[in-house]
Design a protein around this motif. Sequence first.
Motif, PDB file in Angstrom:
ATOM      1  N   ARG A 182       0.828  -1.210   0.000  1.00  0.00           N
ATOM      2  CA  ARG A 182       0.000   0.000   0.000  1.00  0.00           C
ATOM      3  C   ARG A 182       0.859   1.256   0.000  1.00  0.00           C
ATOM      4  O   ARG A 182       0.503   2.266  -0.622  1.00  0.00           O
ATOM      5  CB  ARG A 182      -0.957  -0.030   1.198  1.00  0.00           C
ATOM      6  N   TYR A 183       2.018   1.192   0.691  1.00  0.00           N
ATOM      7  CA  TYR A 183       2.952   2.316   0.635  1.00  0.00           C
ATOM      8  C   TYR A 183       3.506   2.453  -0.780  1.00  0.00           C
ATOM      9  O   TYR A 183       3.659   3.577  -1.300  1.00  0.00           O
ATOM     10  CB  TYR A 183       4.095   2.091   1.629  1.00  0.00           C
ATOM     11  N   GLY A 184       3.798   1.318  -1.415  1.00  0.00           N
ATOM     12  CA  GLY A 184       4.285   1.348  -2.792  1.00  0.00           C
ATOM     13  C   GLY A 184       3.274   1.945  -3.748  1.00  0.00           C
ATOM     14  O   GLY A 184       3.629   2.697  -4.671  1.00  0.00           O
ATOM     15  N   ILE A 185       1.991   1.650  -3.536  1.00  0.00           N
ATOM     16  CA  ILE A 185       0.940   2.222  -4.377  1.00  0.00           C
ATOM     17  C   ILE A 185       0.900   3.747  -4.203  1.00  0.00           C
ATOM     18  O   ILE A 185       0.835   4.504  -5.174  1.00  0.00           O
ATOM     19  CB  ILE A 185      -0.429   1.600  -4.023  1.00  0.00           C
ATOM     20  N   THR A 187       3.204   5.719  -3.373  1.00  0.00           N
ATOM     21  CA  THR A 187       4.404   6.395  -3.867  1.00  0.00           C
ATOM     22  C   THR A 187       4.694   6.078  -5.335  1.00  0.00           C
ATOM     23  O   THR A 187       5.763   6.392  -5.845  1.00  0.00           O
ATOM     24  CB  THR A 187       5.632   6.019  -3.016  1.00  0.00           C
ATOM     25  N   GLY A 188       3.735   5.430  -6.006  1.00  0.00           N
ATOM     26  CA  GLY A 188       3.854   5.199  -7.442  1.00  0.00           C
ATOM     27  C   GLY A 188       4.745   4.051  -7.839  1.00  0.00           C
ATOM     28  O   GLY A 188       5.159   3.970  -8.996  1.00  0.00           O
ATOM     29  N   ARG A 189       5.048   3.137  -6.909  1.00  0.00           N
ATOM     30  CA  ARG A 189       5.909   1.997  -7.250  1.00  0.00           C
ATOM     31  C   ARG A 189       5.142   0.699  -7.463  1.00  0.00           C
ATOM     32  O   ARG A 189       5.724  -0.335  -7.760  1.00  0.00           O
ATOM     33  CB  ARG A 189       6.953   1.778  -6.164  1.00  0.00           C
ATOM     34  N   ALA A 190       3.850   0.688  -7.261  1.00  0.00           N
ATOM     35  CA  ALA A 190       3.033  -0.509  -7.465  1.00  0.00           C
ATOM     36  C   ALA A 190       1.629  -0.085  -7.852  1.00  0.00           C
ATOM     37  O   ALA A 190       1.201   1.041  -7.560  1.00  0.00           O
ATOM     38  CB  ALA A 190       3.007  -1.359  -6.195  1.00  0.00           C
ATOM     39  N   GLU A 191       0.919  -0.996  -8.515  1.00  0.00           N
ATOM     40  CA  GLU A 191      -0.443  -0.701  -8.954  1.00  0.00           C
ATOM     41  C   GLU A 191      -1.489  -1.256  -7.994  1.00  0.00           C
ATOM     42  O   GLU A 191      -2.568  -0.685  -7.854  1.00  0.00           O
ATOM     43  CB  GLU A 191      -0.674  -1.287 -10.357  1.00  0.00           C
TER      44      GLU A 191
END
Length: 408
Positions: A182-185, A187-191
Amino acid sequence: MSRQTNKLTATAVKSAKPTDKPVKMADGGGLYLEVRASGGKYWRMKYRFAGKEKLLAIGTYPEISLADARKAREKAKERLSEGVDPSMAKQLERKLGQQVAANTFQLVAQEWLERVHQHDVVPDHYQRNRRRLERDAFPVLGKRPLSEISAAELLACLRRIEDRGHVETAHRVKALCGQVFRYGISTGRAERDPTPDLRGALRPHRSQHFAALTEPSAVAELLRAIDGYGGQPVTIAALQIAPMVFTRPGELRQARWSDIDLDNALWSFTASKTDQPLLVPLPSQAVAILRDLYGLTGRSEYVFPGARSHKRPMSNVAIKAALDRMGFKGQMTAHGFRAMARTILAERLGYPPEYIEQQLAHAVRDSNGRAYNRTQFLEQRREMLQRWADYLDELRQAHPSSSQSSAQ
């Protein structure tokens, strides 16, 4: 007539010697080997794109062999036929590769741990979760790009933990991974976060119930054992205060003098589970113990510092170890003081659940669904904790044979 290609041989490339000036050894099709005066050998390819002559840097020899250089030439020609500039395509690939390397599960998780998680939880909880990821997630998922990790891949990682018999840890690591995704989402690193797809995929974890004494006669025996315990003064003080305030063990052992107002008999801190501020009214017996203890640990940040260093709180096993040594192994734990107070305050002393739950720092809500604030029921809890401390004194002072009757 087509131009000749593949003019060079591997032997010629290997034996090429530097001269005073750079030498270009053509292989055809725009590909050549540049031999510099310094001895360095560089593969280059000349080509035209959008009417302009351009140069593609392929790499150095011997890292890039003659055969590899020719493959790069053919790939560049394919791109030119598709209307793509080979040099620009290479730059984009390099940039994408750097982005992927910076977006691996491990790097994103470490960023989340440092920037977010360590500010949300107490230090011990942060360290435990960090170790869980380092031990169980990073070795399997660490080098994988976050955006490419599938639900099946994550499940395989969690099954390794489950197969060791650590079902609870598997569920905890799954929850941590979900927070990383969810942090990756954000910050634009995961969908997306694949953890919801694993609902029901792991064996259910049966919650462990902490051993606790809830019969007044057994509690009386415990209190007298604490009074007679010959351990460290700091440990004894913690054991004496723990049943009076019944906070979480980590909150007690990490209590700071700066958070305690002895004159007003109040202890203010942030509850570890709810991350909400809590005011704990201190009964007179607890204030007396703390005043005595201040002469011993008052110069430390912590009310209950560790035996080896006053710069750290007491060990998280100190209270349990003392209880075990007193003969209560399997009967009582540091967390058990909470269940003990909750049961007796409700069943024996008749206090309302909302007073007790607020003191336990549970997420209590009013009839409108609003969370109670830290001062809610403060005066009622002050009276409750004083009555509770007095009740514990009554149990402690009662004759063993009459403890049960006096409790009733």
